[in-house]
Design an enzyme around this catalytic site. Structure first.
Site, PDB file in Angstrom:
ATOM      1  N   GLU A  16       1.138  -0.662  -4.952  1.00  0.00           N
ATOM      2  CA  GLU A  16       0.184   0.390  -5.308  1.00  0.00           C
ATOM      3  C   GLU A  16       0.975   1.650  -5.583  1.00  0.00           C
ATOM      4  O   GLU A  16       1.563   2.244  -4.676  1.00  0.00           O
ATOM      5  CB  GLU A  16      -0.804   0.644  -4.164  1.00  0.00           C
ATOM      6  CG  GLU A  16      -1.888   1.612  -4.592  1.00  0.00           C
ATOM      7  CD  GLU A  16      -2.380   2.533  -3.492  1.00  0.00           C
ATOM      8  OE1 GLU A  16      -3.475   3.072  -3.631  1.00  0.00           O
ATOM      9  OE2 GLU A  16      -1.654   2.739  -2.482  1.00  0.00           O
ATOM     10  N   ASP A  57       0.825  -1.201   0.000  1.00  0.00           N
ATOM     11  CA  ASP A  57       0.000   0.000   0.000  1.00  0.00           C
ATOM     12  C   ASP A  57       0.869   1.264   0.000  1.00  0.00           C
ATOM     13  O   ASP A  57       1.770   1.390   0.828  1.00  0.00           O
ATOM     14  CB  ASP A  57      -0.869  -0.013   1.267  1.00  0.00           C
ATOM     15  CG  ASP A  57      -1.775   1.200   1.365  1.00  0.00           C
ATOM     16  OD1 ASP A  57      -2.720   1.283   0.565  1.00  0.00           O
ATOM     17  OD2 ASP A  57      -1.531   2.053   2.244  1.00  0.00           O
TER      18      ASP A  57
HETATM   19  C1  NOJ Z   1      -4.258   3.498  -0.493  1.00  0.00           C
HETATM   20  C2  NOJ Z   1      -5.506   2.740  -0.172  1.00  0.00           C
HETATM   21  O1  NOJ Z   1      -5.980   2.122  -1.347  1.00  0.00           O
HETATM   22  C3  NOJ Z   1      -6.483   3.734   0.410  1.00  0.00           C
HETATM   23  O2  NOJ Z   1      -7.776   3.179   0.557  1.00  0.00           O
HETATM   24  C4  NOJ Z   1      -5.926   4.215   1.720  1.00  0.00           C
HETATM   25  O3  NOJ Z   1      -6.749   5.234   2.242  1.00  0.00           O
HETATM   26  C5  NOJ Z   1      -4.519   4.795   1.534  1.00  0.00           C
HETATM   27  N1  NOJ Z   1      -3.675   3.977   0.714  1.00  0.00           N
HETATM   28  C6  NOJ Z   1      -3.836   4.945   2.871  1.00  0.00           C
HETATM   29  O4  NOJ Z   1      -3.418   3.705   3.343  1.00  0.00           O
END
Ligand code: NOJ
Length: 555
Positions: free
Chosen positions: A260, A198
């Site tokens: 991500e 993430d």
């Molecule tokens: C990306 C995640 O997909 C999102 O939902 C989240 O709020 C942020 N990262 C923070 O972790």
């Protein structure tokens, strides 16, 4: 060498919303396990679970208080092990969401860091500033400053890119890097098959003494600006991530590392995923989708308005990603996730278009990621209470609907279509109101269903969206669509037509992006129909596509 994940077909599960097995209104791990036969029937081979660790749920699990324990609302370690083993028995791989840029402020590390400035945990986080003066003007993704006063009243501040209850970890500190590796390997040792990293692109920050140079500050209320160039994709990201990824691959060579990388452009994506760079296997970018600004009402805040897609930009971007990553790595292919409205609410104008867009996206070269419920054609929920959005801007807008010339119902409808929260609703397993087979009690997130899509009805209907997705995924699993080359055929902007070739095998995927009947010239040997969405007609050297339809043709 081919790794399993090069042919992964990922199904994204928002665990709180998939299936409640213990009647508390919150989906859980045992619920997911019960539904594995459904996932097998759909034809996916991997699940990715949004965060399931102990968390105060300020950001639905992206605020982790204990990385080694399952949130009791979602189950226990025993349930997790049972889920992993049940998945493996039926050939489904399991990916967990791994939040490595920040923790919850309820994490023991942060509790120690704030209560004792001399604790070793102080340097696990980013404390800076003095005399109650913020170090810089950087703004948080969730609004306001990235700096929150040290609760211990030292006059310092701690750094948070997201919510103020989610302090950023200090990746400069080698101990933090070791701890994060330890956590990742702990979960891999439990048998999971990979991690979604993430927000990894944010682990490095520029010199904190540096304010972002802007003439006019973006946010007048708090004098801050989201200074992305100072905290996204900096070179140290790769430097710190490399040993982390190398260690994991040394111990778990078959682990999928999926990053991500929201704001990464295609060249960075190539950097992050080139095999000899020893970083990630694949990334998810948000760059695929550029909003169509033409229909935005300038008198209303942009964030609360539904926006279509800029199709010209989309076509260009897709092809560039396909071409650039062609010899490098597998791109990810997706239309929705928990951070955006659902495909059927955001982009697809008709059910036919929802099908043809799935065809367009997933038959390209790469790894499909299907957001739960998308295979049913599920739309965003309609919220009837502003608090459900959990978003200050949305709440403000709905409260003041009259000032914008809208009724409260109109404002709720608009934001429901444009916002990410109504895309996170419970999975409808049956048509039975009020809880649609998700739970025996009211779900944690409630709203009105917008198209009555549900699993039971679709399983029984050979023409359903679900059965279309099944056919699509079985086609995706053929060698041609897994490994064939990709190139775009030159057609006008109102269609998207590409060819996949593998040795003597070849197919054309032709999709109309238009509300009008389209005529496309195609080589006459492609006349065998492999999959259809909507209606088409074939003449000798011409394909006629009815509005928003699509077809896959082979020789
Ligand atoms: C990306 C995640 O997909 C999102 O939902 C989240 O709020 C942020 N990262 C923070 O972790």
């Amino acid at each position: 060498m081919t790794h399993w994940y090069e042919h992964a077909i990922i199904y994204q599960i928002y665990p709180k919303s998939f299936q409640d097995s213990n009647d508390d209104g919150i989906g859980d791990l045992n619920g997911i396990r019960q539904r594995l036969p459904y996932l097998q029937q759909l034809g996916i081979n991997t699940i990715w679970l949004n965060p399931i660790f102990v968390s105060p749920q300020v950001d639905n699990g992206y605020d982790v208080a204990d990385y080694f324990k399952i949130d009791p609302r979602m189950g226990t370690m025993k349930d997790m092990k049972a889920l992993i083993s049940a998945c493996h028995q039926v050939g489904i791989h399991v990916l967990l969401d791994f939040v490595l840029n920040h923790t919850s402020d309820q994490n023991e590390w942060f509790k120690k860091a704030k209560s004792d400035p001399h604790s070793q945990y102080r340097d696990y986080y980013i404390f800076a500033g003095a005399n109650n003066q913020r170090p810089n003007n950087w703004g948080s993704f969730f609004g306001g400053s990235v700096w929150e006063p040290d609760p211990a009243g030292t006059g310092q501040f701690y750094f948070h890119l997201f919510d103020k209850h989610m302090p950023d970890l200090n990746w400069r500190n080698p101990k933090v890097r070791q701890e994060m590796l330890k956590i990742a390997e702990f979960w891999l040792a439990q048998g999971i098959d990979g991690l979604r990293l993430d927000a990894f692109i944010h682990i490095a920050k520029a010199d904190l003494r540096q304010s972002f140079p802007v003439k006019e500050i973006a946010n007048e209320n708090d004098q801050t600006i989201v200074a992305e160039p100072f905290f996204a994709n900096l070179p140290q990201v790769q430097k710190w991530l490399r040993p982390f990824c190398e260690e994991i691959k040394k111990d778990y060579p078959e682990a999928l590392l999926l990053g991500e990388a929201a704001s990464a452009n295609v060249n960075l994506a190539a950097d992050y995923t080139a095999k000899d760079h020893h970083l990630l296997d694949s990334v998810v970018t948000f760059r695929y989708f550029k909003d169509d600004q033409r229909h935005i009402d300038p008198n209303l805040p942009a964030a609360v308005q539904p926006k279509g897609l800029d199709w010209d930009a989309f076509k260009k971007t897709q092809v560039i990603w396909q071409q650039t990553l062609g010899q490098v790595s597998q791109p990810t292919l997706y239309w929705s996730n928990h951070d955006m409205p659902r495909l059927a609410s955001r982009i697809a104008k008709t059910e036919t278009q929802a099908r043809s867009l799935a065809m367009l996206m997933y038959l390209q070269r790469g790894i499909p990621i299907i957001y739960y419920g998308e295979e049913l054609g599920l739309k965003n929920l309609l919220f009837t209470a502003k608090e459900e959005f959990n978003d200050q801007e949305a709440e403000r807008f709905i409260t003041k609907a009259a000032d914008w010339g809208l009724t409260k119902a109109e404002a709720l409808k608009m934001v429901s279509q444009a916002h990410k929260m109504p895309a996170r609703g419970p999975m409808p397993w049956t048509a039975k109101k009020p809880n649609y087979g998700f739970s025996k009690v009211s779900p944690w997130l409630e709203g009105q269903s917008q198209n009555n899509a549900n699993v039971q009805a679709e399983l029984d209907d050979p023409d359903s969206m679900f059965n279309f997705y099944r056919q699509l995924l079985s086609l995706k699993k053929t060698a041609l669509f897994q490994s064939g080359s990709f190139y775009l055929l030159a057609t006008a902007n109102d269609s998207y037509v590409y060819q996949r070739d593998l040795a003597n095998d070849s197919a054309i995927v032709a999709v109309s992006l238009s509300s009008q009947k389209l005529r496309i010239k195609l080589p006459s040997e492609y006349r065998k129909v492999m999959l259809t969405a909507g209606q088409h007609y074939l003449n000798k050297d011409e394909l006629i596509l009815m509005p928003y339809s699509g077809v896959v043709l082979s020789k």
